[in-house]
Write an enzyme that holds these catalytic residues in place. Structure first.
Site, PDB file in Angstrom:
ATOM      1  N   LYS A   1       0.822  -1.217   0.000  1.00 35.91           N
ATOM      2  CA  LYS A   1       0.000   0.000   0.000  1.00 35.91           C
ATOM      3  C   LYS A   1       0.850   1.257   0.000  1.00 35.91           C
ATOM      4  CE  LYS A   1      -4.555  -1.540   1.131  1.00 35.91           C
ATOM      5  NZ  LYS A   1      -5.800  -1.395   1.832  1.00 35.91           N
TER       6      LYS A   1
ATOM      7  N   LYS B   1     -11.435  -4.877  -5.177  1.00 38.44           N
ATOM      8  CA  LYS B   1     -12.439  -3.871  -5.524  1.00 38.44           C
ATOM      9  C   LYS B   1     -11.803  -2.545  -5.908  1.00 38.44           C
ATOM     10  CE  LYS B   1     -14.021  -4.054  -0.790  1.00 38.44           C
ATOM     11  NZ  LYS B   1     -12.951  -3.707   0.148  1.00 38.44           N
TER      12      LYS B   1
ATOM     13  N   LYS C   1      -4.734 -10.920  -7.122  1.00 38.68           N
ATOM     14  CA  LYS C   1      -6.020 -11.163  -6.453  1.00 38.68           C
ATOM     15  C   LYS C   1      -7.107 -10.203  -6.958  1.00 38.68           C
ATOM     16  CE  LYS C   1      -6.726  -8.574  -2.300  1.00 38.68           C
ATOM     17  NZ  LYS C   1      -7.187  -8.387  -1.002  1.00 38.68           N
TER      18      LYS C   1
HETATM   19  P1  ATP Z   1      -9.066  -3.366  -1.435  1.00 41.55           P
HETATM   20  O1  ATP Z   1      -9.217  -3.661  -2.905  1.00 41.55           O
HETATM   21  O2  ATP Z   1      -9.659  -2.060  -1.034  1.00 41.55           O
HETATM   22  O3  ATP Z   1      -7.694  -3.628  -0.913  1.00 41.55           O
HETATM   23  P2  ATP Z   1     -10.176  -5.883  -0.859  1.00 41.55           P
HETATM   24  O4  ATP Z   1     -11.123  -6.156  -1.967  1.00 41.55           O
HETATM   25  O5  ATP Z   1      -8.877  -6.580  -0.870  1.00 41.55           O
HETATM   26  O6  ATP Z   1     -10.000  -4.348  -0.685  1.00 41.55           O
HETATM   27  P3  ATP Z   1     -10.729  -6.050   1.978  1.00 41.55           P
HETATM   28  O7  ATP Z   1     -11.752  -5.141   2.534  1.00 41.55           O
HETATM   29  O8  ATP Z   1      -9.302  -5.753   2.247  1.00 41.55           O
HETATM   30  O9  ATP Z   1     -10.968  -6.239   0.440  1.00 41.55           O
HETATM   31  O10 ATP Z   1     -11.034  -7.530   2.451  1.00 41.55           O
HETATM   32  C1  ATP Z   1     -12.212  -7.997   3.029  1.00 41.55           C
HETATM   33  C2  ATP Z   1     -12.125  -9.491   3.172  1.00 41.55           C
HETATM   34  O11 ATP Z   1     -12.223 -10.096   1.896  1.00 41.55           O
HETATM   35  C3  ATP Z   1     -10.818 -10.006   3.784  1.00 41.55           C
HETATM   36  O12 ATP Z   1     -11.093 -11.070   4.652  1.00 41.55           O
HETATM   37  C4  ATP Z   1     -10.024 -10.466   2.609  1.00 41.55           C
HETATM   38  O13 ATP Z   1      -9.129 -11.505   2.958  1.00 41.55           O
HETATM   39  C5  ATP Z   1     -11.129 -10.983   1.707  1.00 41.55           C
HETATM   40  N1  ATP Z   1     -10.743 -10.864   0.306  1.00 41.55           N
HETATM   41  C6  ATP Z   1     -10.497  -9.731  -0.378  1.00 41.55           C
HETATM   42  N2  ATP Z   1     -10.200  -9.988  -1.648  1.00 41.55           N
HETATM   43  C7  ATP Z   1     -10.244 -11.345  -1.776  1.00 41.55           C
HETATM   44  C8  ATP Z   1     -10.019 -12.246  -2.860  1.00 41.55           C
HETATM   45  N3  ATP Z   1      -9.714 -11.809  -4.066  1.00 41.55           N
HETATM   46  N4  ATP Z   1     -10.163 -13.568  -2.636  1.00 41.55           N
HETATM   47  C9  ATP Z   1     -10.497 -14.020  -1.420  1.00 41.55           C
HETATM   48  N5  ATP Z   1     -10.715 -13.231  -0.352  1.00 41.55           N
HETATM   49  C10 ATP Z   1     -10.585 -11.909  -0.522  1.00 41.55           C
END
Ligand code: ATP
Ligand code: LTN
Length: 363
Positions: free
Chosen positions: A147, A232, A229
């Site tokens: 980040k 969003k 991964k």
């Molecule tokens: P950002 O894109 O803003 O970093 P994010 O989509 O990674 O956000 P978070 O809010 O950080 O989402 O994560 C919320 C939950 O969803 C966490 O438990 C994280 O491990 C899970 N998660 C996020 N992205 C994935 C993914 N691609 N596959 C599986 N689990 C995920």
């Protein structure tokens, strides 16, 4: 709901002490005390509408766990401001996230669902825990490294100390288990270390939490770059599917999913795109990879992509409908998050008071 935090063991130990002191045979209360249900805590950032990755990696497990555990879930708006946010948008995203979690099946009869900034104990405990966290261990966090590269113009202290606030979220409830995707495992390890260090220094105070990582879907990959991964905050909207995307959008995104130059539908190293699609299909249908290989034997990637899109769209449809209904009912939402903040405060305040005593603050 009755999140029961009473320490059964303590009750039993005091029964033993009493027995020794008075030399009397007391009725055995051990049989009357039901085993305490384990406590689950997890949080999700309101940094945009949730993706299929969030759903399969986190929310689906949050839902299932309600059957067997006491669950406390949280929309972590305080974590979200570690990167720049537009205030009005953050407020909207937080309310949307709250409504979406309800639409996904978080049940307020059985679980607590609240907004992090409504419960002051998180920030208060975070400060105490920061005094039991080493600078060096924060510097090793890969999410901080990623980040701070991504937001090079704003490497603020909150981004660095983020895992301490996350540890406070979890330890404030003495959670036993924390459902997260694999990407959060390192943060959880840090929370465990902080809990153990604090307990070592001040005496047993915190439960040392274990991660709970679901089998399928713990890492859903981007549809456009299947080695990274699904996220969003991806700039390419074709890389992610949102839980509230409509059917046409979902199918279009799957049709465009990046695969490989072969044609065989099989889970194999190097076939990241197909592996990801098979994982998603399996998570939604419950079918094993073997079954999928058999069912799609002789069919092309195009057919498979449409099949995955349809399964996903059909499963997400009722959630989308429920979400649209909830998000327009602001009064109901307000009632829910206000009531739930009070419940969360009651539970976490008890833990925080104990912590204050342990560190030597005057009560
Ligand atoms: P950002 O894109 O803003 O970093 P994010 O989509 O990674 O956000 P978070 O809010 O950080 O989402 O994560 C919320 C939950 O969803 C966490 O438990 C994280 O491990 C899970 N998660 C996020 N992205 C994935 C993914 N691609 N596959 C599986 N689990 C995920
Ligand atoms: N850091 C997590 C969100 C999060 C969390 C938590 C998860 C904040 N506090 C406590 C589990 C428990 C993330 O970025 N996904």
């Amino acid at each position: 709901m009755g999140v029961d935090l009473s320490l059964d063991k303590e009750k039993l130990e005091s029964q033993d002490n009493l027995k020794n002191k008075v030399g009397l045979e007391l009725p055995n209360i051990q049989e009357d005390i039901p085993p305490r249900k384990k406590l689950i805590f997890s949080g999700i950032q309101p940094s945009g509408t949730f993706t299929l990755g969030n759903y399969l990696g986190a929310i689906i497990n949050w839902n299932k766990l309600q059957d067997d555990y006491n669950c406390i879930y949280c929309v972590v708006d305080m974590h979200a401001i570690t990167v720049k946010q537009e205030p009005a948008k953050l407020r909207q995203n937080t309310l949307d996230a709250y409504a979406l979690l309800l639409a996904c099946g978080i049940d307020l009869e059985r679980s607590i669902l609240f907004i992090q900034s409504h419960v002051k104990t998180h920030a208060e405990l975070s400060w105490i825990l920061s005094c039991s966290t080493q600078y060096g261990e924060l510097g090793r966090m890969t999410q901080f490294k990623d980040k701070s590269q991504k937001h090079a113009d704003d490497i603020n202290a909150g981004l660095f100390t983020y895992p301490i606030l996350m540890a406070a979220d979890i330890l404030a409830y003495n959670a036993d288990l924390v459902p997260v995707g694999i990407d959060q495992k390192q943060h959880l390890e840090l929370a465990r270390n902080v809990a153990e260090r604090f307990n070592g220094r001040y005496g047993k105070t915190f439960t040392v939490p274990d991660p709970y990582i679901g089998e399928v879907g713990s890492k859903v990959m981007s549809l456009q770059e299947p080695t990274t991964k699904m996220s969003k905050s991806d700039k390419n909207a074709n890389g992610f599917v949102l839980i509230i995307d409509d059917k046409d959008t979902i199918i279009r995104k799957f049709k465009r999913a990046v695969t490989d130059s072969e044609s065989e539908i099989v889970f194999r190293e190097g076939k990241d795109g197909i592996n990801n699609l098979m994982t998603i299909y399996s998570a939604f249908t419950g079918q094993s990879f073997e079954q999928i290989v058999n069912d799609f034997n002789g069919k092309g990637y195009g057919d498979f992509k449409i099949a995955v899109g349809e399964v996903v769209a059909d499963k997400l449809f009722p959630i989308r409908e429920k979400y649209l209904q909830l998000v327009s009912d602001k009064e109901y939402l307000r009632e829910c998050y206000t009531e739930n903040a009070v419940k969360a405060l009651n539970v976490s305040q008890r833990v925080l008071s104990k912590v204050y005593r342990k560190v030597g603050f005057v009560s």
